[in-house]
Structures are given as structure tokens and as C-alpha cells.
Design a protein around this motif. Structure first.
Motif, mmCIF file in Angstrom:
data_model
loop_
_atom_site.group_PDB
_atom_site.id
_atom_site.type_symbol
_atom_site.label_atom_id
_atom_site.label_comp_id
_atom_site.label_asym_id
_atom_site.label_seq_id
_atom_site.Cartn_x
_atom_site.Cartn_y
_atom_site.Cartn_z
ATOM 1 N N GLY A 30 -24.847 30.544 -17.773
ATOM 2 C CA GLY A 30 -25.879 29.502 -17.844
ATOM 3 C C GLY A 30 -25.909 28.693 -16.569
ATOM 4 N N ARG A 31 -26.216 27.405 -16.736
ATOM 5 C CA ARG A 31 -26.299 26.564 -15.548
ATOM 6 C C ARG A 31 -24.912 26.249 -15.025
ATOM 7 N NH1 ARG A 31 -31.249 22.378 -16.512
ATOM 8 N NH2 ARG A 31 -32.859 23.834 -15.829
ATOM 9 N N GLY A 32 -24.585 26.789 -13.906
ATOM 10 C CA GLY A 32 -23.234 26.647 -13.391
ATOM 11 C C GLY A 32 -23.101 25.607 -12.304
ATOM 12 N N VAL A 33 -24.156 24.831 -12.074
ATOM 13 C CA VAL A 33 -24.060 23.805 -11.029
ATOM 14 C C VAL A 33 -24.540 22.476 -11.608
ATOM 15 C CG1 VAL A 33 -24.408 25.427 -9.145
ATOM 16 C CG2 VAL A 33 -26.383 24.291 -10.156
ATOM 17 N N PHE A 34 -24.071 21.407 -10.988
ATOM 18 C CA PHE A 34 -24.485 20.077 -11.428
ATOM 19 C C PHE A 34 -25.873 19.773 -10.869
ATOM 20 C CE2 PHE A 34 -19.876 19.940 -11.638
ATOM 21 C CZ PHE A 34 -19.715 19.511 -12.944
ATOM 22 N N GLN A 35 -26.822 19.625 -11.774
ATOM 23 C CA GLN A 35 -28.217 19.448 -11.370
ATOM 24 C C GLN A 35 -28.443 18.149 -10.582
ATOM 25 O OE1 GLN A 35 -30.620 21.922 -12.650
ATOM 26 N NE2 GLN A 35 -28.651 22.909 -12.969
ATOM 27 N N GLN A 36 -27.713 17.112 -10.979
ATOM 28 C CA GLN A 36 -27.953 15.805 -10.360
ATOM 29 C C GLN A 36 -27.277 15.674 -9.001
ATOM 30 O OE1 GLN A 36 -29.948 13.615 -11.881
ATOM 31 N NE2 GLN A 36 -30.152 14.925 -13.680
ATOM 32 N N LEU A 37 -26.340 16.575 -8.699
ATOM 33 C CA LEU A 37 -25.632 16.464 -7.427
ATOM 34 C C LEU A 37 -26.310 17.353 -6.393
ATOM 35 C CD1 LEU A 37 -21.899 16.578 -8.575
ATOM 36 C CD2 LEU A 37 -23.467 14.647 -8.460
ATOM 37 N N THR A 38 -26.070 17.022 -5.127
ATOM 38 C CA THR A 38 -26.631 17.846 -4.068
ATOM 39 C C THR A 38 -25.809 19.128 -3.936
ATOM 40 O OG1 THR A 38 -25.215 16.865 -2.408
ATOM 41 C CG2 THR A 38 -27.344 15.794 -2.772
ATOM 42 N N VAL A 39 -26.372 20.052 -3.179
ATOM 43 C CA VAL A 39 -25.647 21.280 -2.873
ATOM 44 C C VAL A 39 -24.308 20.926 -2.247
ATOM 45 C CG1 VAL A 39 -25.662 23.346 -1.429
ATOM 46 C CG2 VAL A 39 -27.749 22.635 -2.629
ATOM 47 N N ALA A 40 -24.355 20.001 -1.288
ATOM 48 C CA ALA A 40 -23.138 19.588 -0.598
ATOM 49 C C ALA A 40 -22.109 19.073 -1.589
ATOM 50 C CB ALA A 40 -23.465 18.512 0.430
ATOM 51 N N GLU A 41 -22.586 18.263 -2.543
ATOM 52 C CA GLU A 41 -21.642 17.659 -3.490
ATOM 53 C C GLU A 41 -21.075 18.699 -4.453
ATOM 54 O OE1 GLU A 41 -23.394 13.102 -3.535
ATOM 55 O OE2 GLU A 41 -24.279 14.602 -4.841
ATOM 56 N N ASN A 42 -21.912 19.645 -4.855
ATOM 57 C CA ASN A 42 -21.402 20.727 -5.696
ATOM 58 C C ASN A 42 -20.299 21.491 -4.973
ATOM 59 O OD1 ASN A 42 -22.682 21.362 -8.441
ATOM 60 N ND2 ASN A 42 -24.443 20.711 -7.228
ATOM 61 N N MET A 43 -20.557 21.771 -3.692
ATOM 62 C CA MET A 43 -19.570 22.497 -2.904
ATOM 63 C C MET A 43 -18.305 21.656 -2.739
ATOM 64 S SD MET A 43 -21.147 25.370 -1.771
ATOM 65 C CE MET A 43 -21.110 25.890 -0.078
ATOM 66 N N ARG A 44 -18.517 20.379 -2.536
ATOM 67 C CA ARG A 44 -17.382 19.489 -2.354
ATOM 68 C C ARG A 44 -16.459 19.535 -3.576
ATOM 69 N NH1 ARG A 44 -17.878 13.940 0.167
ATOM 70 N NH2 ARG A 44 -15.680 13.508 0.450
ATOM 71 N N LEU A 45 -17.072 19.568 -4.764
ATOM 72 C CA LEU A 45 -16.259 19.624 -5.983
ATOM 73 C C LEU A 45 -15.487 20.932 -6.058
ATOM 74 C CD1 LEU A 45 -18.456 18.030 -8.758
ATOM 75 C CD2 LEU A 45 -16.545 17.058 -7.499
ATOM 76 N N GLY A 46 -16.138 22.005 -5.606
ATOM 77 C CA GLY A 46 -15.434 23.292 -5.580
ATOM 78 C C GLY A 46 -14.211 23.219 -4.681
ATOM 79 N N VAL A 88 -17.524 11.743 -6.496
ATOM 80 C CA VAL A 88 -18.494 12.797 -6.785
ATOM 81 C C VAL A 88 -18.149 13.461 -8.117
ATOM 82 C CG1 VAL A 88 -19.385 15.016 -6.014
ATOM 83 C CG2 VAL A 88 -18.996 13.195 -4.343
ATOM 84 N N ALA A 89 -16.848 13.657 -8.330
ATOM 85 C CA ALA A 89 -16.428 14.306 -9.573
ATOM 86 C C ALA A 89 -16.790 13.441 -10.784
ATOM 87 C CB ALA A 89 -14.929 14.572 -9.543
ATOM 88 N N LEU A 90 -16.693 12.125 -10.628
ATOM 89 C CA LEU A 90 -17.046 11.240 -11.747
ATOM 90 C C LEU A 90 -18.526 11.351 -12.075
ATOM 91 C CD1 LEU A 90 -14.970 7.995 -11.153
ATOM 92 C CD2 LEU A 90 -14.770 9.654 -12.995
ATOM 93 N N ARG A 91 -19.343 11.466 -11.027
ATOM 94 C CA ARG A 91 -20.776 11.637 -11.290
ATOM 95 C C ARG A 91 -21.012 12.974 -11.993
ATOM 96 N NH1 ARG A 91 -22.407 11.245 -5.579
ATOM 97 N NH2 ARG A 91 -24.445 12.015 -6.185
ATOM 98 N N ALA A 92 -20.259 13.971 -11.544
ATOM 99 C CA ALA A 92 -20.385 15.274 -12.191
ATOM 100 C C ALA A 92 -19.975 15.183 -13.655
ATOM 101 C CB ALA A 92 -19.510 16.294 -11.456
ATOM 102 N N LEU A 93 -18.912 14.423 -13.904
ATOM 103 C CA LEU A 93 -18.401 14.286 -15.264
ATOM 104 C C LEU A 93 -19.453 13.679 -16.178
ATOM 105 C CD1 LEU A 93 -15.784 14.694 -16.885
ATOM 106 C CD2 LEU A 93 -15.187 12.341 -16.364
ATOM 107 N N SER A 94 -20.202 12.715 -15.637
ATOM 108 C CA SER A 94 -21.205 12.084 -16.485
ATOM 109 C C SER A 94 -22.354 13.051 -16.767
ATOM 110 C CB SER A 94 -21.719 10.794 -15.857
ATOM 111 O OG SER A 94 -22.496 11.087 -14.733
ATOM 112 N N GLU A 95 -22.543 14.019 -15.882
ATOM 113 C CA GLU A 95 -23.631 14.961 -16.119
ATOM 114 C C GLU A 95 -23.224 16.053 -17.102
ATOM 115 O OE1 GLU A 95 -25.527 16.678 -12.628
ATOM 116 O OE2 GLU A 95 -26.071 18.411 -13.862
ATOM 117 N N ASN A 96 -22.037 16.588 -16.943
ATOM 118 C CA ASN A 96 -21.657 17.723 -17.769
ATOM 119 C C ASN A 96 -20.142 17.924 -17.758
ATOM 120 O OD1 ASN A 96 -21.290 20.171 -19.004
ATOM 121 N ND2 ASN A 96 -22.986 21.191 -17.958
#
Lengths: 236, 296, 372, 290
Positions: A87-103, D167-175
Motif C-alpha cells: 500500500g502507501r509506503g511513504v508519508f504523504q505529508q512529508l517531503t521526499v527529502a523528509e521521507n528519505m531522512r527517516l529512512g 521529522v519522525a514525530l510528524r511522521a508518527l502523527s500521520e501514520n
């Protein structure tokens, strides 16, 4: 040879409901294994158990010769396992950069090494560099899948668990994605465990195949043996 | 002595009605409302005003209060039902806050903080409920009626729809159920049943003021059904019993220091809430497997 | 255990607990339904201290043939717990007299007192509607109307204030102060330049301070009570309201006495000469200091008086060989009518209110002094 | 003149409301814990500050820092020892809420036993106003409130945009599930949320201890304001909660400009009601997810 995965008699479930029954599975290093089966057969559940999102209730999981049955998420990431959710494997509200940063953060990549890792991904998916500052939710389905896959390999895994990367993709895009996956597997010598609904495409690139039914393994063997409609139907 | 027990039992019956009516939407429809004390209050004020200006008959006050609560709940809950789950809780908390402000500021009708005093004794079929025994009999009868009404309602197709929505709203909508209508009706029924408790309360205490209808009261009712067990017929009544008997029982523990007794009571009571939530969250007689319906 | 079994067991436990009370007949009991928790706790303690001291004295004097005991129940300062507590006092303990405080609580419990023929005595609330709570309700504290009527002439004549503003709580007490001020300020040549109501739940008074400063008063009347009045005074002063404060007897509050911002405030109260040589007052003051280690306040005295006059009525009934019931005590209180009490003579009116002389006080550092 | 004064007062109030609300919204948004005990954190910080500064005579900055630290510890411990076990076994949103309320009741009464039920406050000349020109008066603490809020918001912005945890906290609030899918530990993250959320309530508690005084029951109002601000701003949006807090503070103050002073509190609720009726998702809210 040490196996990437040596799963013996694994079982798992949610609440009172058991989903996996006495499953066994083996995977050699660098091997691309595809895992087939109906919806609800327990394929995604198995990936979650391997990745550590869901505890195994019985059996033994061995990864590169080490018992990881009770290992936590972080330990498995460190051991080189990466997971691309269905399914949706990325955070929609975050930017590409931020998704990568979390990785990168999840893989505990030190900041000095981060640019290099990002470059690896950009090399595979140039589109991500272009949309680096854009919100992931604004990307197309295919681009989001690329982001999801790109994020997954930031930890330089030796074992990749992919849960239905085809979802939401046009056939052409899916072909491209599979090609990329195969290229990655070859280049980085990754073991890939691919859960897929598009049976024929998956079998075409797989080294070996497993078929699940109602939480049990019903077939293990070379893809060529089941790449035939009648045979597959029998198993399903 | 007998009077004390009767009084306590009346309060328990009223709380039982209140808790039962809230349980109807929480336990069977999955609508977590924190505005229940607001409707309880609206009914109590309605009951008090009717008693003072129109008639002391419960047979007039209760139906009118039920109608008013049901209508107000429609007006108020419709927009709130547009949001789901936790969001509704927060929205209902907002409504509760507003209701309290209205109770205390709309002085010409509610008497403001001073409240409405001297509510006359209730009557039913012309018979005066001056004695506690008769009041208790009527309260128990109301409790039985409300409990039976809920018991019967959840067994109709409407009740099945509610549970379908509680368990999976999207699926229920996909099966062609009118989710918004069903939920709104459920809230209206719950508010109407809650009105029974409000009117009885106003007559029993013969005094109504905003302090009885605060957020604390809403939470107390919530605690009753959570302690007793959501989605069960008798859980709310058991919860009401416990919540009332706990402080009453504590006052007999004479070895506790008297100066701090009240605070100690509250501490025990708060700690009991916490411990129950940690160790017995399904309530004392809750459903065996609550996981599937309670988790998000 | 089945559900019914559990419920029966719980009920049974409650009943046992309730019946397991000591034998009451050996003592005389009265009840005290005071705010021992909640925002009015500070006052609950003041009230309770005064009442307890009176009980000590009554027993020491052997005024009655049996020991005299006060049973305390917590009203939490709120109507619903108060009604529960009142029911316990009246119906379980069968107290003939219950001490209460505060308008809201008093109004909630007064009907029970009337129904059960229990004398209910208020010594803390001063809202004017306390005068209308039925034949069994007594006040041993003069209500606020009388206070404002005594205060305003002093402010005008002695202090020469011309412009007065009022900040008041929107309840019977606040509105009574406002109305008395509206009526009495012009009579005494003062102008009411502003009236600002405060919602009962508010804790943030800077905006009100801005409005008060805007009307430039010579003196600001604060009509509130309890902790919120302390906060109100402090915040108004902090936010630049420099005019002196004035108020009713609710200002006689240990917290306000400790508050630098309240220094110099002028307030009315019932007349209370602590230095009086009258034996009742002198004994009260001396023993209060001994027992609690601090100076008494009007509130201590009022609840002392409430208990004191009750015991007098009981003693009188004993002499007449009449049973000690709420009804008899009520009639006896009205029949005796005038009592010697702390602070002087106390005279009950037929409506259960009390008339007492007034005095004007000023808050000084750490205490108060009498101005007239 | 009056308007300007009220505007200035409203800003000071709104700044503190904004901080409380953002703290609450941060915890609620990223952990889904309806943290009623947020108000308890406020009360604990305030009383500890009072105890250290007024009774033990510690320097005010040390007392303030220690009190704020205690608030953070309280928030984190609650998360670990109460919310986590409940969420693990049960996951019910409401169970967590009731337990949180229970904690608030317990803490409130422990404080009453320790400190009494009446007001405590710290006397300091910093609460006295001085004229800054044109008859507008401000106190040093009022300026401190605005400054502290501004600084904390800058910090928060930086933290949420530029750090892994933010950033992770924002992610946490999303999913939250996807956070685990990424291999991050939501439990650890939620401790950060509690730490920061609790820290944000500290300035309001410290200022209130000096300006308005503190009672053991003050926590309820803190939660009510936080919730109201979160609804107005849109649940799940930190910016929204901050703005909501500011709006409530300003409204509470400006309401008395033309209306009777009795309206100041009600105006906040009327705004809240208008939002619930007309725009339940608030200023910045996403439509509630299923």
C-alpha cells in the motif's frame, strides 16, 4: 553456505486469529524469491514476521545463521533486513527529502555518510532528486513507489522484503520497477523476497518461488515449474 | 438510616439510567461522547422549569424533556458527527464546555450560578412522591424501563446496524447503511433516555445548578460504564453502584485522618480509575474479547 | 459470582458499613456540612475550627447532660455532594442541627432541612437570597446588604471618595453588592463610574483591569469570594489598578491578609472587638489562640456562635424536659431570640436572619485593624 | 487606548495559551493519547517552582529550570508506565483518557494534602506593570511570556523541520504503523513527544505562578484551553493549535472592549462552537481519517 533466511515451522496471528501455520522457507544470498498466493493467504503477514513487525508465535527464524526469532526492529535493520510495506509506503505529508531522512535515521546512518547513500538512490531513481523538496503526497503513484523502494535501500540491505510493489502502478511502470528491482538485486547482491499478485511478471524474474494458501506453504521450487496456468490454478 | 440507603439507591438508579443511555452510544455505536452531562443538565433544567411553571407530573416533565433533549442533540450532534472517532470526543468536549457556559450565563432562564431552587415534589397520576420510598420505586421503574428499552433496541435491525458501524464504519457504509442517519438517531435516542435521569434528578434533589453538569460529571458517567463494562446491559448499573458506594464506604474508614479524608477519598477514587484502566480495561463484566471492537 | 450475586454482595456490604456506626444515644450530635475539599477548603477549615472550639467549651462547661459532638461531612463546596452529605447527616445520624456555608450549598440542602425538620445554620455565606430559605434556615452572619449600607457612607464621608467602580461575580452575592451600591452611592454623594462583571470560571483578569483603569475610580469595590477574590485583587493591582480596594466581610481572608497587593483595603464586617473584656469573647479569643496558634477571624467566631447558640437552645430544652429535636431547637432559638455570643449580643429576626452592628476595617500588613 | 491595552494583554495571554495548546496537540497528534494529565504537568511545574523558589529560596532560574525538568520527567514517566501498558493491552482511546483523568484527580489531591487547596503565588516585582508609553502598561513577565513563546516556536519549527526526531514525530502523527514499517520505534518517539509537549507547558505554569497564582485545580482549565485551541486550529496541526491558542487569548481579552466583561470567557467558547458547527476540521485540520 549460510542461508539468508531459514524459517522453520513459523506460526503467527493477530489476536485470537491465527494466520500462519507451521511455515518453512529458505532463501540463499543474492537470491530473488517470489512469494505467491491469494489475498489473505498470509504473504504480507509472513513479511511482517520476518521484519519483526509481528512476533512469531512459534517456530524459529534464522537470518544469516543467527536466530532472530525474538530480535527487535532495530536489530533486524542492523542485520541488513529492509522492508517495503504494501500500500502507501511513504508519508504523504512529508517531503521526499523528509521521507528519505527517516529512512536514513532508522538505519542510523551517520550524517557524514548520508549524502553518499542518497546518491546511490538517486542513481537508481533520478526522479527523486528532481522532486526532492516536494511533498510525497503530490507525487504520482509510480513515483511514490520509487520513493518507497528508494527509501528501503538507504540502509544498504542484504535482504529486501517487498510487499506488492505493483499496487497502483500502470503495467508499463510496473515492468520498469521490476527491472530496477532485478538490477538492484544483481548489482548489490541483495536477497529479495517479493510478494506479488502479478504472478507471471514476478515469476519471470524470480530465481525461486513459493506459493502460500490459507497460511501454509503449498509449493516451493523453480518458477518454471509453475509458470503454467493449469499448474498454478491447482495450487491456488 | 433507611432514608440514607434509599437516597443512595435513588442516586444510583438515576446514575444507572444516565450510564445506560451513554453506554447505548459508546458500547453499541462506538460514539464516544463527553457531552452527556450537558444533556443531563438540559433535562434537569427542563424538568425543574416545568415543575415550577407548568406541572409537577413526571408524565409531563419526562416526555417534554426527552423531546427537547432529542431535538437539541440533533441540532448539536449533526455537525459533530461529520468528524469521526477521537475527533468527535474532542468536539463533544467542546459542546460540554459550551453547555456549562450557557447554564451559568443564561441567568434569566437557568438562574445562573445560583441555580433553580425549590423544585416541588414530583407527582405521578396525581400521587405525590414525597416519600423517598415512592421516589425510589419510580426511579427503579424508570431504570428498568430504560434498561429494557436499550436491551430491546440493540436487538432490532437498527441495533445491528449500530454494531456494524461500531465495528467497521466503512464496511457498513459500503453495505448501503446510512451511517450518518443511524448515528444521529442513536445520539438522539441516547439523549432522550438520558433526559429521564435529568428530570428525576431535578425532582429528587429539588435544586438545579450548573455545577452538577460539568465535564467532571461527564467523565464520571464515562467512568461508570468503563468500570462496569461497555456494551453490556448491566455493566453501567454495576458501575453506577460502585462509583456511588466507593466514596460512601470510604467515609466509614474512621482511621483515616479527617482533615485530609476528602482528598484521600479522591485519591483512592482516581487511583482506582487508573488501575482499572491498566489491569481490567474491559470493565468488571466486560465482553471477553474487547480487543477487536475497541482498538482503532 | 453471578452479576446478581455481586450486586447483592455490594449492597449488603454498604448496608453493613452503614449500620456499623457507634451508638448515638450516649451523646448529643450536630452535623457540620462544610467545604473540606475543593476550592473553598480554606474557608471550610476556618468554619470548622470555630465550631470545634465551641464544642470544646460546651463540654468543658458541662452545659449539657451528655457530651456534645460535631460530626463533619464534606460538602466539597458543591450542591450534589452537599445533598449526599446532608442526607447522611440527617437520615443516618439523625442530627437535629446542621451547620452549612455558601449560598449554593445552603440552597441545595435547605429543602432537606425543612422537609426533615432539621435546623440548618449558615455562618459563612452572605448572599441576600439566604434570607429566604424557609423556617428551618438560620443565618448567624449578617447578610451583605447590611454591610454595603454601612460601608458606603464611611467611604464617602471619612475617606472622601467620589468615584467608585465595582468588579463583581455574576451571582446573587455579586448582584446584591452591585444593587446596593447603585442605590447607596448616589445617596452619599458618590458616583458609580463602572460595573464590571466577572464570569465565575474566569482566572484571568488583566482585561478587566484595563477596563477598570479606563474609568479612573477613586476606590474599587470587589464583590467576590474565596480564592478567586485573592487572585482578582492581586491581578488588578499588578495590572496597574492603583486605587484602594474595598469590599464586604468576605475580604477577611487569611490569604488576603498575607497579600501585599491588598494592603490598605477597606472592608466592612460585623462588629467584632477582639480586645473586648466581655467574658465570652475574651475566652474565645484566648482559647482560639491556644488551640490553633493564630488569631481568630469573624468566620471562626460565627461558627463558634452557631454551635454556641445551638447548645444554649438544647440546654434550655433540657431544663424544660423537652426532647431535643430539630423542631424544638428551632422554636427555642426564636423564643430565646437574643443570645450572648462572641462579639456581643446576637438577635435573631423572625425570618432567621441575624442583625448585628457593623464595623469598618482596614487590611494592614499581615492583619487588619478596625477603623471606626 | 483601551483597545491597544487589551490587544497587548491578549497577546501575552495568547502566547501562553498557544504554548500549552501546542504541547497538547503535539502529544495528541503524534501518540493519539488524550493527555488529560497535561494540566497536571502544568500544576506540578507550577507548585514545584513555588516550593523551590518561595519556600527553599532557590534562585528563580534554578527553581524554574528544575520545575520544568520535573514536568518533562512526569510526562515521560506517565507515557512509559501508564499509557504504554494500556495501549499495548487494549489500545482503546477512551481507556487511556479515563486513566489520564484519574491521574489528574490523584495529583490534584496529593497537592491539596501537601500545599492546601488555596492559592499559592510567588511575589515578585516583575508582575507589576509599567507604562511603555501612551498609557499602555506591560509587566516584565508579560514581555517574558511573549518572548518565551516566540523563542520556543522558533525552536519548535527548527526541531520539527531539521532534526530526525522532529521529522519522525510528524511522521508518527500521520501514520504510526508506517513509522514501524520504516524501522523506527514509535514508543521511543512518543517519549520525545511527551518530553517536548510537557516542556511547552512549563512557561505558562511558571508565569501563572507569579501572575495569576496557582491552585491545585488549575489543571482542568489548561486542558480545556488546549483542547479548544486544538479544535479551532485543526486537530493534528501544531501550527493550528498555536494559532488557536493565540486567537483564544486575544478573544478573551478583546471581548471586553465593546462587550460587558462577563463575556470574556464565553467568547472563547462561542468561537469554539462556531468552529465545531461550521468547520469541525478547524483552520488547518485535515478531514478526520477513518
Amino acid at each position: 553456505m549460510t542461508l539468508v533466511w531459514d524459517v522453520e515451522n513459523a506460526s503467527a496471528g493477530y489476536g485470537a486469529k491465527q494466520v500462519l501455520f507451521d511455515l518453512s522457507l529458505q532463501q540463499a544470498p543474492g537470491e530473488l524469491v517470489c512469494l505467491l498466493g491469494h489475498n489473505g493467504a498470509g504473504k504480507s503477514t509472513l513479511l511482517k514476521v520476518l521484519y519483526g513487525l509481528l512476533p512469531a508465535r512459534g517456530g524459529r527464524l534464522s537470518h544469516n545463521g543467527r536466530d532472530v526469532t525474538h530480535a527487535g526492529l532495530a536489530a533486524r535493520l542492523d542485520a541488513g533486513i529492509a522492508y517495503m510495506p504494501g500500500g502507501r509506503g511513504v508519508f504523504q505529508q512529508l517531503t521526499v527529502a523528509e521521507n528519505m531522512r527517516l529512512g536514513l535515521a532508522a538505519a542510523r546512518v551517520p550524517s557524514a555518510a548520508r549524502d553518499e547513500r542518497l546518491e546511490d538512490v538517486f542513481a537508481l531513481f533520478p526522479i527523486l532528486r528532481e522532486f526532492y523538496g516536494r511533498r510525497a503526497g503530490l507525487l504520482s503513484g509510480g513515483q511514490q513507489q520509487m520513493l518507497s523502494l528508494g527509501r528501503t535501500i538507504l540502509s544498504r540491505p542484504t535482504c529486501l522484503l517487498l510487499d506488492e510493489p505493483s499496487i497502483g502502478l500502470a503495467p508499463k511502470l510496473f515492468q520498469d520497477l521490476l527491472a530496477t528491482i532485478q538490477r538492484m538485486q544483481r548489482q548489490m547482491n541483495m536477497a529479495v523476497l517479493l510478494v506479488e499478485q502479478n504472478v507471471h511478471e514476478a515469476l519471470a524474474i524470480a530465481d525461486r518461488a513459493y506459493v502460500m494458501k490459507a497460511g501454509r506453504m503449498v509449493y516451493a521450487g523453480p518458477p518454471s515449474d509453475i509458470d503454467d496456468h493449469a499448474k498454478l490454478m491447482e495450487l491456488y | 438510616m433507611v432514608g440514607y440507603i434509599l437516597n443512595l439507591l435513588i442516586l444510583i438508579s438515576i446514575s444507572g439510567i444516565l450510564a445506560g443511555s451513554l453506554n447505548f452510544i459508546i458500547g453499541y455505536a462506538g460514539i464516544y461522547s463527553l457531552a452527556h452531562a450537558a444533556f443531563f443538565g438540559i433535562a434537569a433544567y427542563t424538568g425543574a422549569l416545568i415543575a415550577l411553571h407548568v406541572s409537577t407530573s413526571l408524565l409531563i416533565a419526562i416526555p417534554v424533556a426527552m423531546a427537547i433533549c432529542a431535538i437539541l442533540s440533533l441540532v448539536i450532534s449533526l455537525p459533530s458527527l461529520r468528524v469521526r472517532g477521537e475527533y468527535f470526543v474532542v468536539a463533544s468536549l467542546g459542546l460540554q464546555m459550551i453547555a456549562f457556559t450557557v447554564f451559568s450565563e443564561w441567568t434569566s432562564v437557568t438562574g445562573g450560578l445560583g441555580g433553580i431552587t425549590g423544585v416541588p415534589v414530583a407527582t405521578i397520576f396525581g400521587f405525590s412522591l414525597r416519600s423517598l420510598g415512592s421516589m425510589l420505586a419510580v426511579s427503579l421503574a424508570c431504570l428498568a424501563l430504560v434498561t429494557f428499552a436499550i436491551f430491546a433496541l440493540v436487538r432490532t435491525s437498527f441495533g445491528r446496524n449500530l454494531r456494524a458501524i461500531r465495528d467497521n464504519e466503512v464496511a457498513a457504509a459500503a453495505f448501503g447503511k446510512n451511517v450518518a442517519l443511524t448515528k444521529t438517531l442513536a445520539v438522539a435516542i441516547s439523549s432522550a433516555l438520558c433526559a429521564v435521569a435529568g428530570v428525576l434528578y431535578a425532582f429528587h434533589v429539588s435544586f438545579v445548578n450548573p455545577e452538577s453538569f460539568t465535564i467532571d460529571a461527564s467523565v464520571l458517567v464515562m467512568a461508570m460504564i468503563i468500570i462496569g463494562g461497555t456494551g453490556t446491559v448491566f455493566g453501567p448499573i454495576l458501575g453506577a453502584l460502585i462509583i456511588h458506594l466507593l466514596p460512601a464506604g470510604l467515609t466509614y474508614l474512621t482511621f483515616l485522618p479527617s482533615r485530609d479524608l476528602a482528598s484521600l477519598q479522591q485519591i483512592i477514587y482516581g487511583a482506582a480509575m487508573v488501575l482499572l484502566m491498566i489491569y481490567r480495561p474491559s470493565g468488571l463484566i466486560g465482553r471477553a474479547n474487547v480487543k477487536d471492537t475497541w482498538s482503532k | 459470582m453471578s452479576l446478581r450475586g455481586r450486586m447483592t454482595a455490594a449492597l449488603f456490604a454498604a448496608a453493613v458499613a452503614a449500620f456499623a456506626t457507634p451508638a448515638w444515644a450516649q451523646n448529643y450530635h450536630i452535623g457540620a456540612l462544610l467545604p473540606n475539599s475543593g476550592p473553598m477548603t480554606q474557608f471550610g477549615q476556618l468554619f470548622g475550627n470555630g465550631a470545634d472550639l465551641a464544642a470544646d467549651h460546651i463540654n468543658a462547661d458541662k452545659m449539657l447532660s451528655k457530651p456534645f459532638v460535631i460530626d463533619h461531612e464534606d460538602s466539597q463546596g458543591q450542591p450534589q455532594p452537599a445533598v449526599t452529605g446532608m442526607n447522611k447527616l440527617v437520615r443516618v445520624n439523625e442530627e437535629p442541627v446542621v451547620l452549612t456555608a455558601q449560598s449554593g450549598v445552603s440552597k441545595a440542602v435547605a429543602p432537606i432541612g425543612e422537609r426533615e425538620h432539621v435546623v440548618t445554620i449558615n455562618g459563612g455565606g452572605v448572599a441576600p437570597d439566604l434570607a429566604k430559605l424557609g423556617p428551618y434556615f438560620f443565618n448567624v452572619i449578617p447578610l451583605v446588604n447590611y454591610e454595603v449600607r454601612a460601608l458606603v457612607p464611611y467611604l464617602a464621608k471619612e475617606k472622601k471618595f467620589k468615584r467608585i467602580a465595582i468588579v463583581y461575580v455574576e451571582d446573587p452575592l455579586g448582584e446584591a453588592c452591585l444593587n446596593e451600591l447603585k442605590e447607596n452611592a448616589p445617596k452619599n454623594g458618590m458616583e458609580l463610574v463602572g460595573a464590571f462583571s466577572v464570569p465565575s470560571t474566569s482566572r484571568q483578569f488583566a482585561p478587566i483591569a484595563a477596563k477598570v483603569r479606563e474609568v479612573k475610580p477613586d476606590v474599587v469595590f470587589v464583590a467576590y469570594y474565596g480564592q478567586t477574590m485573592v487572585a482578582l485583587v492581586k491581578q488588578l493591582r499588578d495590572a496597574g489598578v492603583d486605587a484602594p480596594f474595598t469590599s464586604y466581610s468576605g475580604f477577611d481572608d487569611p490569604d488576603l491578609k498575607a497579600l501585599p497587593a491588598a494592603e490598605g483595603s477597606i472592608y466592612s464586617s460585623q462588629k467584632m472587638d477582639w480586645a473586648s473584656t466581655d467574658p465570652i469573647t475574651a475566652r474565645f479569643v484566648a482559647d482560639f489562640k491556644k488551640k490553633y496558634g493564630k488569631d481568630p477571624t469573624f468566620y471562626n467566631a460565627n461558627y463558634y456562635n452557631a454551635v454556641w447558640v445551638t447548645a444554649q437552645a438544647m440546654a434550655s430544652l433540657e431544663k424544660k424536659k423537652q426532647p431535643i429535636t430539630g423542631e424544638n431547637i428551632r422554636n427555642e432559638l426564636l423564643a430565646i431570640k437574643t443570645f450572648a455570643a462572641v462579639g456581643g449580643k446576637m438577635e435573631f429576626q423572625p425570618d432567621g436572619t441575624v442583625s448585628m452592628p457593623m464595623q469598618i476595617n482596614e487590611l494592614i500588613k499581615g492583619g487588619s485593624k478596625v477603623l471606626n | 487606548m483601551l483597545f491597544l491595552q487589551l490587544l497587548v494583554d491578549g497577546l501575552q495571554l495568547g502566547a501562553l495559551y498557544a504554548l500549552m495548546a501546542v504541547g497538547f496537540a503535539m502529544i495528541f497528534g503524534s501518540t493519539r493519547v488524550f493527555h488529560y494529565a497535561h494540566g497536571t504537568t502544568y500544576v506540578i511545574v507550577g507548585y514545584l517552582f513555588y516550593y523551590l523558589a518561595e519556600r527553599l529560596h532557590l534562585p528563580w532560574w534554578a527553581a524554574g529550570a528544575a520545575a520544568a525538568a520535573a514536568g518533562v520527567v512526569f510526562g515521560v514517566l506517565l507515557d512509559r508506565w501508564m499509557y504504554r501498558p494500556i495501549q499495548r493491552d487494549e489500545g482503546s482511546f477512551f481507556t487511556v483518557f479515563v486513566a489520564s483523568f484519574g491521574i489528574a484527580v490523584v495529583a490534584e489531591n496529593v497537592i491539596i494534602i501537601l500545599f492546601g487547596a488555596s492559592f499559592v503565588s510567588i511575589s515578585t516585582p516583575l508582575t507589576r506593570v509599567s507604562d511603555i508609553g501612551g498609557g499602555i502598561v506591560v509587566s516584565y513577565l508579560g514581555m517574558f511570556s511573549v518572548l518565551a513563546a516566540a523563542l520556543l516556536f522558533v525552536f519548535l519549527n527548527w526541531f520539527l523541520d531539521r532534526t530526525d526526531v522532529g521529522v519522525a514525530l510528524r511522521a508518527l502523527s500521520e501514520n504510526p504503523d508506517l513509522v514501524r514499517g520504516f524501522g523506527l520505534n514509535p514508543r521511543k518517539l512518543s517519549q520525545y513527544a511527551f518530553a517536548i509537549g510537557s516542556l511547552l507547558v512549563a512557561p505558562a505554569a511558571l508565569v501563572a505562578t507569579c501572575v495569576t497564582g496557582l491552585t491545585p485545580t488549575a489543571g482542568h482549565r489548561v486542558v480545556l484551553i488546549s483542547i479548544a485551541a486544538s479544535i479551532i486550529g485543526g486537530i493534528g496541526s501544531l501550527r493550528g493549535a498555536g494559532l488557536g491558542g493565540l486567537i483564544l487569548g486575544l478573544a478573551e481579552s478583546l471581548a471586553v472592549w465593546k462587550l460587558s466583561t462577563g463575556w470574556s470567557e464565553a467568547v472563547a467558547f462561542i468561537i469554539l462552537f462556531a468552529f465545531i458547527l461550521a468547520r469541525p476540521s478547524g483552520l488547518f485540520g485535515n478531514r478526520a481519517r477513518v
